[in-house]
Design a protein around this motif. Sequence first.
Motif, PDB file in Angstrom:
ATOM      1  N   PHE A 183     -18.588  23.722  -8.586  1.00  0.00           N
ATOM      2  CA  PHE A 183     -18.494  23.358  -6.944  1.00  0.00           C
ATOM      3  C   PHE A 183     -18.645  22.025  -6.606  1.00  0.00           C
ATOM      4  O   PHE A 183     -18.105  21.613  -5.502  1.00  0.00           O
ATOM      5  CB  PHE A 183     -19.240  24.416  -6.267  1.00  0.00           C
ATOM      6  CG  PHE A 183     -18.844  26.070  -6.544  1.00  0.00           C
ATOM      7  CD1 PHE A 183     -17.968  26.468  -5.698  1.00  0.00           C
ATOM      8  CD2 PHE A 183     -19.626  26.634  -7.348  1.00  0.00           C
ATOM      9  CE1 PHE A 183     -17.564  27.561  -5.931  1.00  0.00           C
ATOM     10  CE2 PHE A 183     -19.302  27.906  -7.640  1.00  0.00           C
ATOM     11  CZ  PHE A 183     -18.141  28.520  -6.924  1.00  0.00           C
ATOM     12  N   LYS A 184     -19.582  21.220  -7.057  1.00  0.00           N
ATOM     13  CA  LYS A 184     -19.717  19.887  -6.656  1.00  0.00           C
ATOM     14  C   LYS A 184     -18.999  18.798  -7.401  1.00  0.00           C
ATOM     15  O   LYS A 184     -18.591  18.034  -6.711  1.00  0.00           O
ATOM     16  CB  LYS A 184     -21.089  19.681  -6.884  1.00  0.00           C
ATOM     17  CG  LYS A 184     -22.287  20.521  -6.162  1.00  0.00           C
ATOM     18  CD  LYS A 184     -21.828  20.741  -4.714  1.00  0.00           C
ATOM     19  CE  LYS A 184     -22.026  19.718  -3.941  1.00  0.00           C
ATOM     20  NZ  LYS A 184     -21.915  19.939  -2.459  1.00  0.00           N
ATOM     21  N   PRO A 228     -15.687  18.545  -8.475  1.00  0.00           N
ATOM     22  CA  PRO A 228     -14.500  18.165  -7.909  1.00  0.00           C
ATOM     23  C   PRO A 228     -14.460  17.703  -6.340  1.00  0.00           C
ATOM     24  O   PRO A 228     -13.472  17.439  -5.908  1.00  0.00           O
ATOM     25  CB  PRO A 228     -13.802  19.467  -8.191  1.00  0.00           C
ATOM     26  CG  PRO A 228     -14.520  20.473  -8.787  1.00  0.00           C
ATOM     27  CD  PRO A 228     -15.952  19.891  -8.561  1.00  0.00           C
ATOM     28  N   SER A 229     -15.470  17.961  -5.651  1.00  0.00           N
ATOM     29  CA  SER A 229     -15.663  17.734  -4.232  1.00  0.00           C
ATOM     30  C   SER A 229     -16.378  16.519  -3.724  1.00  0.00           C
ATOM     31  O   SER A 229     -16.466  16.426  -2.625  1.00  0.00           O
ATOM     32  CB  SER A 229     -15.972  18.949  -3.679  1.00  0.00           C
ATOM     33  OG  SER A 229     -17.296  19.442  -3.916  1.00  0.00           O
ATOM     34  N   VAL A 230     -17.150  16.170  -4.474  1.00  0.00           N
ATOM     35  CA  VAL A 230     -17.935  14.761  -4.197  1.00  0.00           C
ATOM     36  C   VAL A 230     -17.858  13.486  -4.649  1.00  0.00           C
ATOM     37  O   VAL A 230     -17.168  13.491  -5.817  1.00  0.00           O
ATOM     38  CB  VAL A 230     -19.445  15.078  -3.907  1.00  0.00           C
ATOM     39  CG1 VAL A 230     -19.793  16.405  -3.329  1.00  0.00           C
ATOM     40  CG2 VAL A 230     -19.892  15.337  -5.542  1.00  0.00           C
ATOM     41  N   GLU A 231     -18.176  12.426  -4.132  1.00  0.00           N
ATOM     42  CA  GLU A 231     -18.085  11.224  -4.837  1.00  0.00           C
ATOM     43  C   GLU A 231     -18.745  11.314  -6.236  1.00  0.00           C
ATOM     44  O   GLU A 231     -19.793  11.907  -6.208  1.00  0.00           O
ATOM     45  CB  GLU A 231     -18.707  10.113  -4.030  1.00  0.00           C
ATOM     46  CG  GLU A 231     -17.512   9.729  -2.735  1.00  0.00           C
ATOM     47  CD  GLU A 231     -16.650   8.691  -3.314  1.00  0.00           C
ATOM     48  OE1 GLU A 231     -17.172   7.783  -3.892  1.00  0.00           O
ATOM     49  OE2 GLU A 231     -15.397   8.981  -3.100  1.00  0.00           O
ATOM     50  N   TYR A 248     -22.439  12.935  -7.070  1.00  0.00           N
ATOM     51  CA  TYR A 248     -22.679  14.017  -8.083  1.00  0.00           C
ATOM     52  C   TYR A 248     -23.701  13.402  -9.161  1.00  0.00           C
ATOM     53  O   TYR A 248     -24.598  14.294  -9.775  1.00  0.00           O
ATOM     54  CB  TYR A 248     -21.328  14.133  -9.035  1.00  0.00           C
ATOM     55  CG  TYR A 248     -21.390  15.157 -10.050  1.00  0.00           C
ATOM     56  CD1 TYR A 248     -21.408  16.631  -9.702  1.00  0.00           C
ATOM     57  CD2 TYR A 248     -21.595  14.855 -11.316  1.00  0.00           C
ATOM     58  CE1 TYR A 248     -21.538  17.654 -10.659  1.00  0.00           C
ATOM     59  CE2 TYR A 248     -21.788  16.012 -12.245  1.00  0.00           C
ATOM     60  CZ  TYR A 248     -21.645  17.225 -12.025  1.00  0.00           C
ATOM     61  OH  TYR A 248     -21.871  18.189 -12.765  1.00  0.00           O
TER      62      TYR A 248
END
Length: 351
Positions: free
Chosen positions: A46-47, A49-52, A56
């Motif tokens: 979940f994290k 792919p979606s955060v810088e 991460y």
Amino acid sequence: MFASKTKTEAQQKITTYITQFNAEVRNSDESQKTLRDSLTHWLQVFKFPSVERTTYDRLECTAQHQVFPLIGEKIVGDITAADLKSVLNHWMEQGYAYTTVKKVHILLNEYFRYLTEEDFIQKSPMQSVPMMKRANFLAAQDKECVPEQEAVTVFTPTEIAKFKREAFATFANGKRKYQQAAAYILMLNTGLRTGELLGLLNSDIDLERRVLHLERGVKEVWRREGLQAEPGRDVKVGKLKSATSKRTVPLNDTAIAMIQDLRKETYFGEDTPLVPGEHGNFTRPVNFRKRYYRILAAAGIEKKGLHSLRHTFATLALQNGVDVKTVSSILGHFSAGFTLDTYAHVTTTAQ
């Protein structure tokens, strides 16, 4: 379904089936996994792919160093508010900074909210674990007098002169001791952040109009094979710190001279970094930082972070009558009020 020649064999098959079934249920139910396995899975799925990447890296580091050593082997569904509070208290008692402990709180709060939203657990135990107020946190560490805002460190005029002298020092054969020396003086005259400077391309600079345009930044991230972190770090070129960081910065005579100096030292073309690495690629921030500290040490100047060059630029600008809004715009702050609060020592002295 469990046909066998003997009752014993049938019983064994039933036992094996139940064991396998329970294992499958257990593996599919996040509440029955260890916190280490479940939280790692959540981060990766979940994290990642979606955060810088830097975000991460920080989340993963927090999990590995502040969470897993204390409760990583506990079963998720068995974790209580007391368990989570003990994690926060442990690092507070160990003298860790408020911001570090708050990162632990944010990570756990977001993770357990995910579990409740997916109905893996009925209620998040983090609901009963509010983050302690900063003042109370510092009081518990006997640090009531610690200022809430990070101290602004600046160079004195004498230190600036010493720094410049050492930065451009040469060996007996006339060769400079330090590469990219002009880059530090450019920071001192523009207020650029380290990542902004290192992300600057020659094509971003307009010497005729005496400005430079900030479009990207450089960061260091953990080297990875897929999701798996490996030894070493890579340079990542990406977006700037915030929307206001993308800006146009004016250049004074010294800044222009430093840009010309850097190009004379090393130039790989208009679409390459102004402060390049050996082969025209982006310079690693860690190498740029180490060289800066060597200059400080050789000049006999007390150790200050690279950000002190930015602080010095802002302080001198305000002391010389540049209005706060203009300074805020040059620095890329989101508001003049933030600039005013950050450099209160200057405005207070000027009153």
